[in-house]
Design an enzyme around this catalytic site. Structure first.
Site, short mmCIF file in Angstrom:
data_model
loop_
_atom_site.label_atom_id
_atom_site.label_comp_id
_atom_site.label_asym_id
_atom_site.label_seq_id
_atom_site.Cartn_x
_atom_site.Cartn_y
_atom_site.Cartn_z
N HIS A 46 0.83 -1.21 0.00
CA HIS A 46 0.00 0.00 0.00
C HIS A 46 0.86 1.25 0.00
CE1 HIS A 46 -3.52 2.54 0.85
NE2 HIS A 46 -2.65 3.24 1.58
N HIS A 97 -4.20 4.37 -3.66
CA HIS A 97 -3.30 3.21 -3.65
C HIS A 97 -2.82 3.12 -5.10
CE1 HIS A 97 -2.45 -1.23 -2.39
NE2 HIS A 97 -1.86 -0.98 -3.57
N HIS A 99 -1.93 2.50 -8.71
CA HIS A 99 -2.42 1.42 -9.58
C HIS A 99 -2.28 1.82 -11.03
CE1 HIS A 99 -5.74 4.14 -8.57
NE2 HIS A 99 -6.20 3.91 -9.79
P1 AMP Z 1 -8.41 6.19 -10.25
O1 AMP Z 1 -9.49 7.16 -10.63
O2 AMP Z 1 -7.23 6.20 -11.16
O3 AMP Z 1 -8.05 6.31 -8.79
O4 AMP Z 1 -9.04 4.76 -10.47
C1 AMP Z 1 -9.74 4.05 -9.50
C2 AMP Z 1 -10.51 2.99 -10.23
O5 AMP Z 1 -10.92 2.03 -9.29
C3 AMP Z 1 -11.77 3.52 -10.92
O6 AMP Z 1 -11.69 3.23 -12.32
C4 AMP Z 1 -12.90 2.76 -10.24
O7 AMP Z 1 -13.92 2.38 -11.12
C5 AMP Z 1 -12.16 1.54 -9.69
N1 AMP Z 1 -12.78 0.97 -8.49
C6 AMP Z 1 -13.18 1.61 -7.37
N2 AMP Z 1 -13.67 0.73 -6.47
C7 AMP Z 1 -13.55 -0.50 -7.05
C8 AMP Z 1 -13.89 -1.83 -6.64
N3 AMP Z 1 -14.46 -2.06 -5.42
N4 AMP Z 1 -13.65 -2.84 -7.49
C9 AMP Z 1 -13.08 -2.61 -8.70
N5 AMP Z 1 -12.74 -1.39 -9.15
C10 AMP Z 1 -12.98 -0.34 -8.34
ZN ZN Z 2 -4.16 -0.02 -0.31
#
Ligand code: AMP
Ligand code: ZN
Length: 111
Positions: A46, A97, A99
């Protein structure tokens, strides 16, 4: 970390569609897909933002990018894909986090 959705998914405290996981990272399906294929590659450790990462953490992102490039078939990707990292508010980062978004499965809009 306690309120982190991605950590909760990794720890199975929250449901997520995990397509792949190893000692470094996991790949899940994005819950709100922005392309035919929209996956998220998430390091196990994390770290909220890229500018909080160590050089080793950043190297791990490179390793993950390399692994993704060898997983296209198993991820159902043909014809190319796009990797995106949103960093901070202006980029619309909503999950603190680090990604990598993986977008594919169709011709993506150019920008
Ligand atoms: P970001 O806007 O780059 O922080 O991307 C976060 C991404 O996480 C978004 O595209 C959301 O749709 C996705 N997201 C948020 N919660 C979840 C979840 N529980 N499971 C899968 N994807 C998620
Ligand atoms: Zn995390």
């Amino acid at each position: 970390m306690e309120d982190c959705v991605f950590c909760k998914i990794r720890l199975k405290e929250l449901h997520g569609t995990i397509l792949y996981s190893d000692d470094d990272f996991m790949i899940i399906k994005d819950i709100n897909p922005q392309a035919k294929i929209h996956l998220i590659a998430i390091p196990n450790t994390h770290v909220p933002y890229i500018d909080m990462m160590t050089e080793d953490g950043a190297c791990l992102l490179g390793k993950i990018i390399s692994k993704i490039s060898h997983m296209q078939e198993e991820l159902g990707i043909t014809g190319g894909y796009r990797l995106i990292i949103n960093q901070g508010d202006n980029a619309g980062q909503t999950v603190a986090h680090v990604h990598i978004h993986i977008l594919g499965g169709e011709k993506l809009k150019e920008f």
